[in-house]
Design a protein around this motif. Sequence first.
Motif, PDB file in Angstrom:
ATOM      1  N   TYR A  83       0.768  -0.745   0.026  1.00 57.20           N
ATOM      2  CA  TYR A  83       0.352  -0.017  -0.349  1.00 57.20           C
ATOM      3  C   TYR A  83       0.747   1.681   0.016  1.00 57.20           C
ATOM      4  CZ  TYR A  83      -3.057   3.333   1.312  1.00 57.20           C
ATOM      5  OH  TYR A  83      -3.966   4.058   1.439  1.00 57.20           O
ATOM      6  N   ALA A  84       1.890   1.520   0.565  1.00 57.39           N
ATOM      7  CA  ALA A  84       2.400   2.420   0.879  1.00 57.39           C
ATOM      8  C   ALA A  84       3.372   2.710  -0.380  1.00 57.39           C
ATOM      9  CB  ALA A  84       4.124   2.453   2.218  1.00 57.39           C
ATOM     10  N   ALA A  85       3.901   1.785  -1.193  1.00 61.75           N
ATOM     11  CA  ALA A  85       4.462   1.861  -2.247  1.00 61.75           C
ATOM     12  C   ALA A  85       3.566   3.014  -3.638  1.00 61.75           C
ATOM     13  CB  ALA A  85       5.003   0.192  -3.203  1.00 61.75           C
ATOM     14  N   ALA A  86       2.535   1.845  -3.397  1.00 63.59           N
ATOM     15  CA  ALA A  86       1.606   1.525  -4.553  1.00 63.59           C
ATOM     16  C   ALA A  86       0.984   3.546  -4.180  1.00 63.59           C
ATOM     17  CB  ALA A  86       0.642   1.189  -4.467  1.00 63.59           C
ATOM     18  N   VAL A  87       0.697   3.888  -3.510  1.00 65.37           N
ATOM     19  CA  VAL A  87       0.318   4.568  -3.000  1.00 65.37           C
ATOM     20  C   VAL A  87       1.314   6.331  -2.615  1.00 65.37           C
ATOM     21  CG1 VAL A  87      -0.927   7.009  -1.327  1.00 65.37           C
ATOM     22  CG2 VAL A  87      -2.086   4.783  -1.437  1.00 65.37           C
ATOM     23  N   GLY A  88       2.634   5.317  -2.487  1.00 67.09           N
ATOM     24  CA  GLY A  88       3.456   6.744  -2.473  1.00 67.09           C
ATOM     25  C   GLY A  88       4.006   7.013  -4.055  1.00 67.09           C
ATOM     26  N   TYR A  89       3.723   5.970  -4.513  1.00 60.91           N
ATOM     27  CA  TYR A  89       4.578   6.438  -5.846  1.00 60.91           C
ATOM     28  C   TYR A  89       3.439   7.287  -7.119  1.00 60.91           C
ATOM     29  CZ  TYR A  89       6.404   5.537 -10.382  1.00 60.91           C
ATOM     30  OH  TYR A  89       6.785   5.710 -12.147  1.00 60.91           O
ATOM     31  N   LEU A  90       2.654   6.380  -7.065  1.00 60.08           N
ATOM     32  CA  LEU A  90       1.722   6.669  -8.388  1.00 60.08           C
ATOM     33  C   LEU A  90       0.846   8.502  -7.447  1.00 60.08           C
ATOM     34  CD1 LEU A  90      -0.764   4.153  -8.522  1.00 60.08           C
ATOM     35  CD2 LEU A  90       0.496   5.082 -10.159  1.00 60.08           C
ATOM     36  N   GLY A  91       0.793   8.206  -6.037  1.00 59.49           N
ATOM     37  CA  GLY A  91       0.018   9.655  -5.843  1.00 59.49           C
ATOM     38  C   GLY A  91       0.878  11.165  -5.034  1.00 59.49           C
ATOM     39  N   GLY A  92       2.255  10.255  -4.644  1.00 60.72           N
ATOM     40  CA  GLY A  92       3.039  11.394  -4.263  1.00 60.72           C
ATOM     41  C   GLY A  92       4.278  11.815  -5.515  1.00 60.72           C
ATOM     42  N   VAL A  93       4.628  10.691  -6.193  1.00 61.69           N
ATOM     43  CA  VAL A  93       5.713  10.584  -6.778  1.00 61.69           C
ATOM     44  C   VAL A  93       5.051  10.719  -8.354  1.00 61.69           C
ATOM     45  CG1 VAL A  93       8.061   9.679  -8.208  1.00 61.69           C
ATOM     46  CG2 VAL A  93       7.199   9.459  -6.018  1.00 61.69           C
ATOM     47  N   LYS A  94       4.655  10.514  -9.235  1.00 62.69           N
ATOM     48  CA  LYS A  94       3.919  10.012 -10.618  1.00 62.69           C
ATOM     49  C   LYS A  94       3.095  10.952 -10.300  1.00 62.69           C
ATOM     50  CE  LYS A  94       2.582   7.417 -13.715  1.00 62.69           C
ATOM     51  NZ  LYS A  94       1.916   6.497 -14.539  1.00 62.69           N
TER      52      LYS A  94
END
Length: 74
Positions: A15-26
Amino acid sequence: MGIGYLLGGVACLAYAAAVGYLGGVKKSPGLLRLVKMKLGKNMSDATAAKVCLGAAAVALAGAVFLFVFGAIAG
């Protein structure tokens, strides 16, 4: 380590990887739109991205807790 703590920790990491990457980085428009719809329509994209990074940090802390507590308890 109990299998429940291990599965919970892996789920929190995913969850942290998906939300962090898709929402915060990308900054995926679909995820940012979902965050703005659930929390407030007057929110900017930058604020929604920060909320995503905050949620990812909380999930990452939860994963660390589950791994450590599972190792101590089991």
